[in-house]
Enzyme design. Structure first.
Site, PDB file in Angstrom:
ATOM      1  NE  ARG A   1      -4.189  -1.778   1.826  1.00 15.37           N
ATOM      2  CZ  ARG A   1      -5.032  -2.274   2.704  1.00 15.37           C
ATOM      3  NH1 ARG A   1      -4.812  -2.129   3.987  1.00 15.37           N
ATOM      4  NH2 ARG A   1      -6.114  -2.896   2.297  1.00 15.37           N
TER       5      ARG A   1
ATOM      6  CE  LYS B   1     -15.226 -10.187   3.917  1.00 18.45           C
ATOM      7  NZ  LYS B   1     -14.515  -8.953   4.097  1.00 18.45           N
TER       8      LYS B   1
ATOM      9  N   GLY C   1      -9.439  -7.992  -1.028  1.00 15.66           N
ATOM     10  CA  GLY C   1      -8.128  -8.170  -0.415  1.00 15.66           C
ATOM     11  C   GLY C   1      -7.622  -9.596  -0.511  1.00 15.66           C
TER      12      GLY C   1
ATOM     13  N   GLY D   1     -14.209  -3.209   0.257  1.00 20.34           N
ATOM     14  CA  GLY D   1     -15.594  -2.780   0.431  1.00 20.34           C
ATOM     15  C   GLY D   1     -15.977  -1.616  -0.473  1.00 20.34           C
TER      16      GLY D   1
END
Ligand code: ADP
Ligand code: MG
Length: 402
Positions: free
Chosen positions: A36, A198, A351, A374
């Site tokens: 990142r 999820k 991710g 998200g």
């Protein structure tokens, strides 16, 4: 809306507040994975090379509104300085007189990294006074943290009201461009592959995709919720029982439209997910009592590879199995190869999906890796992200000086 770009800002000699995503994993007070931080380099270099003075801010972890020494951004400052090869000053806080004076003391080539924004509860509350304090040492604002754009926080939304012409960083711009193309102008055949764990987070996305895609291939733990909704036995596999009704509604909608919605034809199962357990391949979609589904089976891999082959556009989110544990990474591995072989325009989001693809060494086979998590899923589901909405419209005329 096309957001104003950092490239269009006149940054020379100006202090530029740059919201980045340095939410990196730490180990023994060192950065364990600097992906990142590296991702922010193009934007930071673009500002530094034009004589701008970056005042960099990020959150790290969940310190819940108070200082937590283990969540300090100091390790990130050290890593950033090494990557940039220029001086990065670490501020003791993210707001206050000392921060303001450190920022005003910046000289060309230097950057200031503020301390973890979430050490203050006002950050997540999008507090007005705190937003003004964050803005006070800066003259321009750039947001390069796409992964935080779905949160209306002070450093993402509130601050933009206090600095002229808030602009997108290069990473943010690339994300918006790729995801807008996927959302609004996908070339067909368009195949979406959805897996991971999820289901609840991804229902809205599936509902939005179903009208746009040619085929929807479902795998991962999510598949068991759908199989259960279809009345197929899933043994002891993970499923989200409170989502069965929604899964059933999606199956009905897909059947009524011309979308091909595919569920696994077979599975790799074991008595438990622990590594080293003996595993078997089921003869069909049903899973016996006491068995846990951990990956898609070989027939599914073949069927999904055939289904994706003609695609001109591919979107993939979520591994097809428990990919952290061998041999349950086979399905994900096979899918990655099949997508790479299409030659179509391909976007991977999530991710864990990106981690799996990096581990397989296949990241260069995809057109865009969306780091947003998200935020990417919400964007594709058609939600307007507050952090994107808060940026100036590049086409909307110039408000104030460059
Ligand atoms: P992403 O981060 O790419 O959006 P998710 O967070 O939704 O993906 O899900 C990723 C996780 O799902 C991974 O940890 C993976 O091991 C897990 N997973 C996928 N399939 C299974 C399965 N059959 N059983 C248990 N876990 C699974
Ligand atoms: Mg995940």
């Amino acid at each position: 809306m096309k957001a104003l770009s950092v490239r269009d800002l006149d940054v020379g000699g100006r202090r530029v507040f740059v919201r980045v995503d340095f939410n990196v994993p730490l180990k023994d007070a060192r950065v364990a994975d600097d992906t990142r931080i590296r991702a922010s380099l193009p934007t930071l270099k673009s500002i530094l090379e034009r004589g701008g003075l970056p005042v960099i801010a990020s959150h790290l972890g969940r310190p819940k509104g108070k200082p937590v020494p283990e969540m300090s951004l100091r390790p990130a400052a050290d890593r950033l300085a090494a990557l940039l090869g220029t001086k990065v000053i670490q501020a003791p806080d993210c707001v206050g007189p000392e921060v303001d004076s450190l920022a005003r003391g910046l000289r060309p080539g230097e950057s200031l990294l503020l301390e973890n924004l979430r050490f203050h509860p006002e950050e997540e509350a999008n507090d007005e006074a705190f937003s003004r304090q964050l803005a006070s040492p800066a003259e321009r604002y750039v947001n390069d943290a796409f992964g935080s754009a779905h949160r209306a926080h002070a450093s993402v939304v509130g601050i933009t009201r206090h600095l002229p012409r808030p602009a997108a960083g290069l990473l943010m711009e690339a994300e918006i461009e790729a995801l807008t193309r996927l959302r609004d102008r996908p070339e067909t055949p368009y195949v979406a592959i959805l897996g991971g764990a999820k289901t609840s987070d991804k229902i809205d996305l599936i509902l939005n995709l179903i009208d746009k895609v040619t085929a929807l291939l479902i795998g991962g733990a999510m598949a068991y919720t759908f199989l259960k909704a279809r009345g197929v036995s899933i043994g002891a596999s993970r499923s989200e029982d409170d989502r069965i009704d929604q899964a059933r509604a999606i199956l009905t909608r897909a059947a009524a439209s011309r979308v091909r919605l595919e569920l696994p034809l077979d599975h790799v199962v074991a008595r438990s997910p622990a590594p080293g357990q003996a595993c078997e391949v089921t003869p069909g979609p049903a899973i016996g009592d006491g068995w846990v589904g951990l990956d898609v089976g070989p027939r599914t891999r073949e069927a999904y590879a055939l289904a994706v082959a003609p695609a001109r556009t591919v979107f993939w989110n979520g591994p097809l199995g428990l990919c952290e544990v061998a041999p349950y990474d086979e399905g994900t591995r096979a899918m990655a190869r099949a997508v790479a072989a299409t030659g179509g325009w391909s976007v991977v989001g999530g991710g864990d999906s990106i981690a799996a693809i990096n581990k397989l060494g296949l990241s260069s086979s995809f057109s865009h890796l969306s780091t947003g998590g998200g935020a990417s899923l919400e964007f594709l589901a058609g939600v307007e992200l507050p952090g994107v909405a808060a940026l100036a419209d590049a086409g909307g005329g110039v408000q104030g000086p460059r």
